[in-house]
Design a protein around this motif. Sequence first.
Motif, PDB file in Angstrom:
ATOM      1  N   GLU A 124       0.934  -0.979  -0.047  1.00 39.47           N
ATOM      2  CA  GLU A 124       0.002   0.056   0.110  1.00 39.47           C
ATOM      3  C   GLU A 124       0.683   1.365   0.076  1.00 39.47           C
ATOM      4  O   GLU A 124       1.985   1.368   0.804  1.00 39.47           O
ATOM      5  CB  GLU A 124      -0.860  -0.038   1.399  1.00 39.47           C
ATOM      6  N   VAL A 125       0.480   2.262  -1.054  1.00 38.50           N
ATOM      7  CA  VAL A 125       1.206   3.697  -0.806  1.00 38.50           C
ATOM      8  C   VAL A 125       0.335   4.588  -0.952  1.00 38.50           C
ATOM      9  O   VAL A 125      -0.882   4.636  -1.128  1.00 38.50           O
ATOM     10  CB  VAL A 125       2.133   3.668  -2.018  1.00 38.50           C
ATOM     11  N   GLU A 126       0.849   5.820  -0.329  1.00 38.08           N
ATOM     12  CA  GLU A 126      -0.214   6.773  -0.090  1.00 38.08           C
ATOM     13  C   GLU A 126       0.337   8.243  -0.874  1.00 38.08           C
ATOM     14  O   GLU A 126      -0.402   8.915  -0.936  1.00 38.08           O
ATOM     15  CB  GLU A 126      -0.177   7.277   1.456  1.00 38.08           C
ATOM     16  N   THR A 127       1.726   7.950  -1.512  1.00 31.68           N
ATOM     17  CA  THR A 127       2.097   9.322  -2.128  1.00 31.68           C
ATOM     18  C   THR A 127       2.566   8.736  -3.353  1.00 31.68           C
ATOM     19  O   THR A 127       3.080   7.453  -3.543  1.00 31.68           O
ATOM     20  CB  THR A 127       3.134  10.022  -1.347  1.00 31.68           C
ATOM     21  N   MET A 128       3.078   9.462  -4.472  1.00 31.73           N
ATOM     22  CA  MET A 128       3.847   9.217  -5.684  1.00 31.73           C
ATOM     23  C   MET A 128       5.191   8.903  -5.285  1.00 31.73           C
ATOM     24  O   MET A 128       5.795   8.038  -5.707  1.00 31.73           O
ATOM     25  CB  MET A 128       3.810  10.255  -6.694  1.00 31.73           C
ATOM     26  N   ALA A 129       5.818   9.322  -4.319  1.00 33.30           N
ATOM     27  CA  ALA A 129       7.243   9.031  -3.933  1.00 33.30           C
ATOM     28  C   ALA A 129       7.103   7.631  -3.316  1.00 33.30           C
ATOM     29  O   ALA A 129       7.988   6.746  -3.777  1.00 33.30           O
ATOM     30  CB  ALA A 129       7.819  10.283  -2.806  1.00 33.30           C
ATOM     31  N   GLN A 130       6.312   7.175  -2.495  1.00 38.77           N
ATOM     32  CA  GLN A 130       6.075   5.786  -2.217  1.00 38.77           C
ATOM     33  C   GLN A 130       5.807   4.858  -3.310  1.00 38.77           C
ATOM     34  O   GLN A 130       6.246   3.780  -3.406  1.00 38.77           O
ATOM     35  CB  GLN A 130       4.990   5.689  -1.170  1.00 38.77           C
ATOM     36  N   LEU A 131       5.283   5.345  -4.164  1.00 41.19           N
ATOM     37  CA  LEU A 131       4.623   4.485  -5.427  1.00 41.19           C
ATOM     38  C   LEU A 131       6.130   4.285  -6.280  1.00 41.19           C
ATOM     39  O   LEU A 131       6.274   3.082  -6.570  1.00 41.19           O
ATOM     40  CB  LEU A 131       3.858   5.343  -6.479  1.00 41.19           C
ATOM     41  N   ASP A 132       6.894   5.289  -6.223  1.00 32.59           N
ATOM     42  CA  ASP A 132       8.404   5.120  -7.113  1.00 32.59           C
ATOM     43  C   ASP A 132       9.043   3.790  -6.190  1.00 32.59           C
ATOM     44  O   ASP A 132       9.849   3.091  -6.829  1.00 32.59           O
ATOM     45  CB  ASP A 132       9.093   6.256  -7.093  1.00 32.59           C
ATOM     46  N   GLU A 133       8.903   4.170  -5.027  1.00 31.14           N
ATOM     47  CA  GLU A 133       9.697   2.962  -4.068  1.00 31.14           C
ATOM     48  C   GLU A 133       9.169   1.903  -4.228  1.00 31.14           C
ATOM     49  O   GLU A 133      10.093   0.720  -4.368  1.00 31.14           O
ATOM     50  CB  GLU A 133       9.674   3.450  -2.546  1.00 31.14           C
ATOM     51  N   ALA A 134       8.037   1.787  -4.468  1.00 36.89           N
ATOM     52  CA  ALA A 134       7.427   0.012  -4.510  1.00 36.89           C
ATOM     53  C   ALA A 134       7.678  -0.483  -5.789  1.00 36.89           C
ATOM     54  O   ALA A 134       7.979  -1.620  -5.990  1.00 36.89           O
ATOM     55  CB  ALA A 134       5.787   0.364  -4.323  1.00 36.89           C
ATOM     56  N   ILE A 135       7.794   0.489  -7.053  1.00 34.10           N
ATOM     57  CA  ILE A 135       8.140   0.246  -8.315  1.00 34.10           C
ATOM     58  C   ILE A 135       9.377  -0.400  -8.294  1.00 34.10           C
ATOM     59  O   ILE A 135       9.864  -1.449  -8.746  1.00 34.10           O
ATOM     60  CB  ILE A 135       7.798   1.257  -9.330  1.00 34.10           C
ATOM     61  N   ALA A 136      10.271   0.310  -7.706  1.00 31.63           N
ATOM     62  CA  ALA A 136      11.738  -0.146  -7.596  1.00 31.63           C
ATOM     63  C   ALA A 136      12.098  -1.162  -6.943  1.00 31.63           C
ATOM     64  O   ALA A 136      12.796  -1.959  -7.127  1.00 31.63           O
ATOM     65  CB  ALA A 136      12.629   1.123  -7.039  1.00 31.63           C
ATOM     66  N   ALA A 137      11.178  -1.496  -5.786  1.00 36.33           N
ATOM     67  CA  ALA A 137      11.415  -2.654  -4.994  1.00 36.33           C
ATOM     68  C   ALA A 137      10.770  -3.934  -5.678  1.00 36.33           C
ATOM     69  O   ALA A 137      10.749  -5.117  -5.330  1.00 36.33           O
ATOM     70  CB  ALA A 137      10.802  -2.496  -3.963  1.00 36.33           C
ATOM     71  N   ASP A 138      10.053  -3.719  -6.847  1.00 37.42           N
ATOM     72  CA  ASP A 138       9.755  -4.910  -7.673  1.00 37.42           C
ATOM     73  C   ASP A 138       8.183  -5.596  -7.057  1.00 37.42           C
ATOM     74  O   ASP A 138       8.302  -6.786  -7.046  1.00 37.42           O
ATOM     75  CB  ASP A 138      10.608  -6.039  -8.054  1.00 37.42           C
ATOM     76  N   ALA A 139       7.586  -4.591  -6.424  1.00 32.31           N
ATOM     77  CA  ALA A 139       6.137  -5.140  -5.748  1.00 32.31           C
ATOM     78  C   ALA A 139       5.307  -5.867  -7.165  1.00 32.31           C
ATOM     79  O   ALA A 139       5.512  -5.431  -8.212  1.00 32.31           O
ATOM     80  CB  ALA A 139       5.310  -4.063  -5.353  1.00 32.31           C
ATOM     81  N   ASP A 140       4.508  -6.593  -6.875  1.00 32.36           N
ATOM     82  CA  ASP A 140       3.710  -7.145  -7.922  1.00 32.36           C
ATOM     83  C   ASP A 140       2.217  -6.545  -8.009  1.00 32.36           C
ATOM     84  O   ASP A 140       1.976  -6.192  -9.092  1.00 32.36           O
ATOM     85  CB  ASP A 140       3.307  -8.770  -7.458  1.00 32.36           C
ATOM     86  N   ILE A 141       1.787  -5.987  -6.971  1.00 25.60           N
ATOM     87  CA  ILE A 141       0.691  -5.217  -6.915  1.00 25.60           C
ATOM     88  C   ILE A 141       0.757  -3.972  -6.056  1.00 25.60           C
ATOM     89  O   ILE A 141       1.407  -4.029  -5.005  1.00 25.60           O
ATOM     90  CB  ILE A 141      -0.632  -5.959  -6.459  1.00 25.60           C
ATOM     91  N   ILE A 142       0.522  -2.964  -6.464  1.00 23.83           N
ATOM     92  CA  ILE A 142       0.474  -1.821  -5.590  1.00 23.83           C
ATOM     93  C   ILE A 142      -0.935  -1.095  -5.271  1.00 23.83           C
ATOM     94  O   ILE A 142      -1.611  -0.843  -6.348  1.00 23.83           O
ATOM     95  CB  ILE A 142       1.303  -0.511  -6.183  1.00 23.83           C
ATOM     96  N   MET A 143      -1.191  -0.807  -3.994  1.00 23.51           N
ATOM     97  CA  MET A 143      -2.518  -0.365  -3.599  1.00 23.51           C
ATOM     98  C   MET A 143      -2.506   1.170  -3.548  1.00 23.51           C
ATOM     99  O   MET A 143      -1.722   1.450  -2.661  1.00 23.51           O
ATOM    100  CB  MET A 143      -3.051  -1.057  -2.386  1.00 23.51           C
ATOM    101  N   LEU A 144      -3.150   1.734  -4.263  1.00 19.98           N
ATOM    102  CA  LEU A 144      -3.118   3.196  -4.149  1.00 19.98           C
ATOM    103  C   LEU A 144      -4.274   3.710  -3.325  1.00 19.98           C
ATOM    104  O   LEU A 144      -5.416   3.620  -3.634  1.00 19.98           O
ATOM    105  CB  LEU A 144      -3.430   3.947  -5.605  1.00 19.98           C
ATOM    106  N   ASP A 145      -3.824   4.111  -1.932  1.00 21.53           N
ATOM    107  CA  ASP A 145      -4.604   4.172  -0.909  1.00 21.53           C
ATOM    108  C   ASP A 145      -4.970   5.886  -0.891  1.00 21.53           C
ATOM    109  O   ASP A 145      -4.034   6.749  -0.682  1.00 21.53           O
ATOM    110  CB  ASP A 145      -4.211   3.903   0.395  1.00 21.53           C
ATOM    111  N   ASN A 146      -6.200   6.209  -0.830  1.00 22.29           N
ATOM    112  CA  ASN A 146      -7.076   7.458  -0.868  1.00 22.29           C
ATOM    113  C   ASN A 146      -6.197   8.445  -1.676  1.00 22.29           C
ATOM    114  O   ASN A 146      -6.147   9.498  -1.569  1.00 22.29           O
ATOM    115  CB  ASN A 146      -6.645   7.878   0.656  1.00 22.29           C
ATOM    116  N   PHE A 147      -6.136   8.043  -2.832  1.00 23.02           N
ATOM    117  CA  PHE A 147      -5.563   9.121  -4.077  1.00 23.02           C
ATOM    118  C   PHE A 147      -6.784   9.590  -4.665  1.00 23.02           C
ATOM    119  O   PHE A 147      -8.064   8.687  -4.785  1.00 23.02           O
ATOM    120  CB  PHE A 147      -4.871   8.203  -5.156  1.00 23.02           C
ATOM    121  N   THR A 148      -6.934  10.801  -5.271  1.00 25.62           N
ATOM    122  CA  THR A 148      -8.229  11.248  -5.870  1.00 25.62           C
ATOM    123  C   THR A 148      -8.190  10.608  -7.069  1.00 25.62           C
ATOM    124  O   THR A 148      -7.301  10.140  -7.581  1.00 25.62           O
ATOM    125  CB  THR A 148      -8.180  12.850  -5.986  1.00 25.62           C
TER     126      THR A 148
END
Length: 288
Positions: free
Chosen positions: A197-221
């Motif tokens: 689960e990520v809450e910001t674009m910065a965390q999204l990039d971290e999750a992508i770099a760490a090779d997550a299989d699925i990323i949950m975008l929490d409370n994004f508009t």
Amino acid sequence: MMNLNAFQNDIAQAVAFALQEDVGSGDITAMLIPAERQSKARVISRDRAIIAGKAWVNEVFRQVDPSVQVIWKVSEGEWVRPGQELFELVGPARALLTGERCALNFLQTLSGTATRCRFYADKVASTQVQLLDTRKTIPGLRIAQKYAVSVGGCYNHRVGLYDAFLIKENHIMACGGIAEAIAEAHRIAPGKAVEVEVETMAQLDEAIAADADIIMLDNFTPEEMVVAVQHTRSKTANRAKGPIKLEASGNITDKTLLPYAQTGVDYISIGALTKDCKAVDLSMRVSM
């Protein structure tokens, strides 16, 4: 629709617990009726609904008295109208009355869940998104409700804490970061999908770099989600395992559902599919 063959023990256990809760040491009111009295009963719906839960009804009467015949007049997943007969019972009057409430409780709850899921699924039928349930289920009815979700046209997220990783904020903090949490998950269970689960674009990039299989975008508009989807697709387009899947979550209602579905996310998880369902009104009429 979820295949119930692997869950027969769960169905039997859930029914056994429900009967023990209701019948206890014996149905003293049913004892007013002569033991040899045979009877018939009809169960009807008072609401328009999707029917789900036939296996649980069958199991109730199997455990109460295997001689009871349950004769279904509708199919699983079928829309029914108010006043429509769902099934007929034939057997000892005592058994019919003893099993009545337990059987109807399962059927009304699971049909209510399936009906609510169909309501949500119809709202996004024009998109490719899959609507997922959560672990916000009635205690003891996890498998039953997740089955009803599938009958209603939605999909199942993980069944419990044991069958899939879902790394959330507290896990990330305890592990020391997103990359550390994902790496540990891959170490613990190689080959098992890892969602974070990520809450910001910065965390999204971290999750992508760490090779997550699925990323949950929490409370994004919805607007932020469009950007996140495009960003993730562009950064993972050449990934050997294919683009990372994206899931939207957090305060998504039937009013905001379609805009989120139109952002291009793969999944939307909604707790209301199971925790806010309204039981279908059912009635049993006995003829002695």
